[in-house]
Scaffold this motif. Structure first.
Motif, PDB file in Angstrom:
ATOM      1  N   ARG A 171      40.936  34.593  77.148  1.00  0.00           N
ATOM      2  CA  ARG A 171      40.305  35.109  76.052  1.00  0.00           C
ATOM      3  C   ARG A 171      41.044  36.289  75.452  1.00  0.00           C
ATOM      4  O   ARG A 171      40.222  37.125  74.828  1.00  0.00           O
ATOM      5  CB  ARG A 171      38.833  35.431  76.330  1.00  0.00           C
ATOM      6  CG  ARG A 171      38.025  33.935  76.645  1.00  0.00           C
ATOM      7  CD  ARG A 171      36.908  34.065  77.465  1.00  0.00           C
ATOM      8  NE  ARG A 171      36.525  32.712  77.338  1.00  0.00           N
ATOM      9  CZ  ARG A 171      36.890  31.709  78.019  1.00  0.00           C
ATOM     10  NH1 ARG A 171      37.938  31.771  78.934  1.00  0.00           N
ATOM     11  NH2 ARG A 171      36.094  30.511  77.770  1.00  0.00           N
ATOM     12  N   GLY A 172      42.274  36.632  75.735  1.00  0.00           N
ATOM     13  CA  GLY A 172      43.013  37.723  75.265  1.00  0.00           C
ATOM     14  C   GLY A 172      44.026  38.290  76.372  1.00  0.00           C
ATOM     15  O   GLY A 172      43.952  37.925  77.211  1.00  0.00           O
ATOM     16  N   GLY A 173      45.079  38.715  75.465  1.00  0.00           N
ATOM     17  CA  GLY A 173      46.176  39.174  76.522  1.00  0.00           C
ATOM     18  C   GLY A 173      45.920  40.095  77.596  1.00  0.00           C
ATOM     19  O   GLY A 173      46.565  39.663  78.632  1.00  0.00           O
ATOM     20  N   GLY A 174      45.080  40.921  77.258  1.00  0.00           N
ATOM     21  CA  GLY A 174      44.953  41.847  78.401  1.00  0.00           C
ATOM     22  C   GLY A 174      43.454  41.356  79.173  1.00  0.00           C
ATOM     23  O   GLY A 174      43.087  42.225  80.097  1.00  0.00           O
ATOM     24  N   GLY A 175      43.024  40.216  78.701  1.00  0.00           N
ATOM     25  CA  GLY A 175      41.745  39.933  79.474  1.00  0.00           C
ATOM     26  C   GLY A 175      40.481  40.196  78.583  1.00  0.00           C
ATOM     27  O   GLY A 175      40.463  41.419  78.031  1.00  0.00           O
ATOM     28  N   GLY A 176      39.541  39.280  78.259  1.00  0.00           N
ATOM     29  CA  GLY A 176      38.386  39.573  77.564  1.00  0.00           C
ATOM     30  C   GLY A 176      37.057  39.308  78.282  1.00  0.00           C
ATOM     31  O   GLY A 176      37.117  38.620  79.371  1.00  0.00           O
ATOM     32  N   PRO A 177      36.094  39.410  77.377  1.00  0.00           N
ATOM     33  CA  PRO A 177      34.868  39.339  78.208  1.00  0.00           C
ATOM     34  C   PRO A 177      34.513  37.709  78.273  1.00  0.00           C
ATOM     35  O   PRO A 177      35.071  36.925  77.899  1.00  0.00           O
ATOM     36  CB  PRO A 177      33.707  39.581  77.033  1.00  0.00           C
ATOM     37  CG  PRO A 177      34.568  40.558  76.216  1.00  0.00           C
ATOM     38  CD  PRO A 177      35.899  39.924  76.239  1.00  0.00           C
TER      39      PRO A 177
ATOM     40  N   THR B  27      41.397  34.316  85.478  1.00  0.00           N
ATOM     41  CA  THR B  27      42.082  33.230  84.488  1.00  0.00           C
ATOM     42  C   THR B  27      40.909  32.914  83.325  1.00  0.00           C
ATOM     43  O   THR B  27      41.623  32.955  82.304  1.00  0.00           O
ATOM     44  CB  THR B  27      41.860  31.774  85.369  1.00  0.00           C
ATOM     45  OG1 THR B  27      42.722  32.066  86.666  1.00  0.00           O
ATOM     46  CG2 THR B  27      42.440  30.647  84.640  1.00  0.00           C
ATOM     47  N   ALA B  28      39.844  33.185  83.730  1.00  0.00           N
ATOM     48  CA  ALA B  28      38.842  32.872  82.348  1.00  0.00           C
ATOM     49  C   ALA B  28      39.076  33.956  81.368  1.00  0.00           C
ATOM     50  O   ALA B  28      39.133  33.943  79.970  1.00  0.00           O
ATOM     51  CB  ALA B  28      37.607  32.752  82.763  1.00  0.00           C
TER      52      ALA B  28
ATOM     53  N   LEU C 267      33.859  40.080  85.670  1.00  0.00           N
ATOM     54  CA  LEU C 267      32.802  39.428  86.528  1.00  0.00           C
ATOM     55  C   LEU C 267      31.490  39.924  86.513  1.00  0.00           C
ATOM     56  O   LEU C 267      30.580  39.361  87.300  1.00  0.00           O
ATOM     57  CB  LEU C 267      33.663  39.148  87.898  1.00  0.00           C
ATOM     58  CG  LEU C 267      34.394  37.797  87.746  1.00  0.00           C
ATOM     59  CD1 LEU C 267      35.205  37.922  89.207  1.00  0.00           C
ATOM     60  CD2 LEU C 267      33.808  36.700  87.623  1.00  0.00           C
ATOM     61  N   ALA C 268      31.484  41.423  86.144  1.00  0.00           N
ATOM     62  CA  ALA C 268      30.238  41.907  86.572  1.00  0.00           C
ATOM     63  C   ALA C 268      29.184  41.518  85.158  1.00  0.00           C
ATOM     64  O   ALA C 268      29.096  42.426  84.342  1.00  0.00           O
ATOM     65  CB  ALA C 268      30.264  43.414  86.369  1.00  0.00           C
ATOM     66  N   THR C 269      28.821  40.386  85.340  1.00  0.00           N
ATOM     67  CA  THR C 269      27.805  39.865  84.057  1.00  0.00           C
ATOM     68  C   THR C 269      26.862  38.827  84.837  1.00  0.00           C
ATOM     69  O   THR C 269      27.153  38.197  85.690  1.00  0.00           O
ATOM     70  CB  THR C 269      28.582  38.998  83.086  1.00  0.00           C
ATOM     71  OG1 THR C 269      28.073  38.846  81.816  1.00  0.00           O
ATOM     72  CG2 THR C 269      29.487  38.014  83.591  1.00  0.00           C
ATOM     73  N   ALA C 270      25.740  38.536  83.963  1.00  0.00           N
ATOM     74  CA  ALA C 270      24.755  37.717  84.846  1.00  0.00           C
ATOM     75  C   ALA C 270      25.192  36.292  85.105  1.00  0.00           C
ATOM     76  O   ALA C 270      25.981  35.756  83.976  1.00  0.00           O
ATOM     77  CB  ALA C 270      23.583  37.529  83.644  1.00  0.00           C
TER      78      ALA C 270
ATOM     79  N   ALA D 148      29.338  33.412  83.031  1.00  0.00           N
ATOM     80  CA  ALA D 148      29.497  32.715  84.054  1.00  0.00           C
ATOM     81  C   ALA D 148      30.015  31.309  84.038  1.00  0.00           C
ATOM     82  O   ALA D 148      30.969  30.989  85.015  1.00  0.00           O
ATOM     83  CB  ALA D 148      28.001  32.899  84.815  1.00  0.00           C
ATOM     84  N   LEU D 149      29.445  30.691  83.134  1.00  0.00           N
ATOM     85  CA  LEU D 149      29.874  29.159  82.864  1.00  0.00           C
ATOM     86  C   LEU D 149      31.511  29.315  82.674  1.00  0.00           C
ATOM     87  O   LEU D 149      32.069  28.176  83.148  1.00  0.00           O
ATOM     88  CB  LEU D 149      29.355  28.708  81.666  1.00  0.00           C
ATOM     89  CG  LEU D 149      29.123  27.140  81.713  1.00  0.00           C
ATOM     90  CD1 LEU D 149      28.763  26.531  83.018  1.00  0.00           C
ATOM     91  CD2 LEU D 149      28.390  26.445  80.552  1.00  0.00           C
ATOM     92  N   ASP D 150      31.971  30.185  81.929  1.00  0.00           N
ATOM     93  CA  ASP D 150      33.592  30.291  81.755  1.00  0.00           C
ATOM     94  C   ASP D 150      34.064  30.424  83.151  1.00  0.00           C
ATOM     95  O   ASP D 150      35.236  29.733  83.255  1.00  0.00           O
ATOM     96  CB  ASP D 150      33.979  31.505  80.953  1.00  0.00           C
ATOM     97  CG  ASP D 150      33.617  31.527  79.694  1.00  0.00           C
ATOM     98  OD1 ASP D 150      33.231  30.550  78.886  1.00  0.00           O
ATOM     99  OD2 ASP D 150      33.234  32.827  79.020  1.00  0.00           O
ATOM    100  N   VAL D 151      33.466  31.154  84.193  1.00  0.00           N
ATOM    101  CA  VAL D 151      34.224  31.266  85.420  1.00  0.00           C
ATOM    102  C   VAL D 151      34.182  29.896  86.019  1.00  0.00           C
ATOM    103  O   VAL D 151      35.175  29.380  86.764  1.00  0.00           O
ATOM    104  CB  VAL D 151      33.514  32.308  86.208  1.00  0.00           C
ATOM    105  CG1 VAL D 151      34.125  32.386  87.684  1.00  0.00           C
ATOM    106  CG2 VAL D 151      33.493  33.631  85.494  1.00  0.00           C
ATOM    107  N   ALA D 152      33.045  29.120  86.026  1.00  0.00           N
ATOM    108  CA  ALA D 152      33.027  27.763  86.785  1.00  0.00           C
ATOM    109  C   ALA D 152      33.856  26.630  86.054  1.00  0.00           C
ATOM    110  O   ALA D 152      34.557  25.959  86.916  1.00  0.00           O
ATOM    111  CB  ALA D 152      31.443  27.408  86.686  1.00  0.00           C
ATOM    112  N   GLU D 153      34.115  26.911  84.812  1.00  0.00           N
ATOM    113  CA  GLU D 153      34.913  25.982  84.223  1.00  0.00           C
ATOM    114  C   GLU D 153      36.389  26.298  84.263  1.00  0.00           C
ATOM    115  O   GLU D 153      37.297  25.361  84.229  1.00  0.00           O
ATOM    116  CB  GLU D 153      34.668  25.993  82.597  1.00  0.00           C
ATOM    117  CG  GLU D 153      33.243  25.321  82.029  1.00  0.00           C
ATOM    118  CD  GLU D 153      33.183  25.546  80.916  1.00  0.00           C
ATOM    119  OE1 GLU D 153      33.672  26.401  80.169  1.00  0.00           O
ATOM    120  OE2 GLU D 153      32.016  24.801  80.263  1.00  0.00           O
TER     121      GLU D 153
END
Length: 285
Positions: A256-262, A251-252, A203-206, A265-270
């Motif tokens: 994007r990968g079994g262990g969690g991927g990059p 969740t987002a 989540l530490a992303t623009a 921000a729009l992925d989070v909203a969706e």
């Protein structure tokens, strides 16, 4: 005293599933005065997040470029001024670039009766404001806000120190502080405080802060529409928004990968509708 964690069950009690008797107004109307010519994407992200959280209506007021992008992404957004039950201001703006008419408009919002979520470029206007206020600063913004409020520089070390600083800051202006971080601290004037730690480091992303602002505006508008506007109600809204934001990020990322991927921000909203649906379906503890 260390604040307890805010859980999914706590968040579920704050949200309300719409009924057959609801309309767009009774579900909550949130207004956003966000974004700028330099940062128009902040407006898009906040508006998207507000819709995806489940508000009845979103009003957007802002620069023409940002407004055009908002309507391209979310054509159901209303771009005319009117009644709202919560405001979100400051995301994607810079106080140094704000002109006098915009400052006057923001001060009018901050001295009204409707709860206001204050982020980024509007935090300098918090001292002296009279509306019910929730601020959403990151660590550096906490320093600047405390300076504006005449408070000493706080120890930004561990989470206990952050919690003490958040409580002191909330008391100084009589509102709610949502201090963003790996562990989000929510504190209200009078001593109410909680911690939210269900997010992901991705989540530490623009732009994710702009998404959080939209989520919080929607949650507050819904609570006000249902009659909940006390300081503790608004603090619960802030903790719930942080919980939804953190879970949507996780969740987002996991999608994007079994262990969690990059993620973006729009992925989070969706991801928000899935998280809200699961929460209201009592499937998250």
């Amino acid at each position: 005293m260390t604040a307890r964690d805010w859980s999914g069950l706590d968040a579920a009690r704050t949200l309300r599933r719409p009924t057959a008797d609801d309309d767009k107004y009774s579900r909550g109307v949130v207004g956003l005065r966000t974004g700028s010519t330099r940062y128009p994407g902040a407006a898009v992200l906040g508006v998207e997040a507000a819709w995806r959280t489940g508000t009845g209506m979103v009003r957007y007021l802002g620069p023409s470029r940002a407004q055009d992008l908002v309507l391209q992404r979310r054509p159901e957004t209303v771009t005319a001024d009117g009644r709202v039950q919560a405001w979100v201001i400051g995301s994607g703006t810079d106080a140094a670039e704000r002109d006098a008419p915009e400052t006057a408009a923001l001060r009018g919002i901050l001295n009204g009766e409707v709860p206001v979520v204050v982020d980024a470029g509007a935090l300098d206007l918090v001292p002296g404001a009279t509306a019910p206020i929730i601020v959403t600063p990151h660590a550096r913004e906490v320093v600047r806000l405390r300076e504006a409020l005449g408070l000493p520089r706080a120890d930004a070390g561990d989470d206990d120190a952050r919690e003490r600083a958040a409580r002191e800051t909330a008391d100084a202006f009589g509102g709610v502080v949502l201090c963003k971080g790996a562990v989000t601290i929510v504190a209200a004037a009078g001593g109410w405080s909680r911690r939210v730690s269900n997010g992901t480091a991705w989540l530490a992303t623009a732009g994710t802060g702009d998404v959080l602002g939209g989520v919080l505006g929607a949650v507050v508008a819904g609570a006000v529409a249902a009659g909940g506007s006390s300081p503790d109600d608004l603090a619960a809204c802030a903790a719930t928004a942080a919980w939804l934001h953190g879970r949507a990020g996780t969740t987002a990322s996991l999608a994007r990968g079994g262990g969690g991927g990059p993620i973006t921000a729009l992925d989070v909203a969706e991801a928000l509708p899935e998280v809200v649906a699961a929460l209201l379906g009592d499937s998250i503890a």
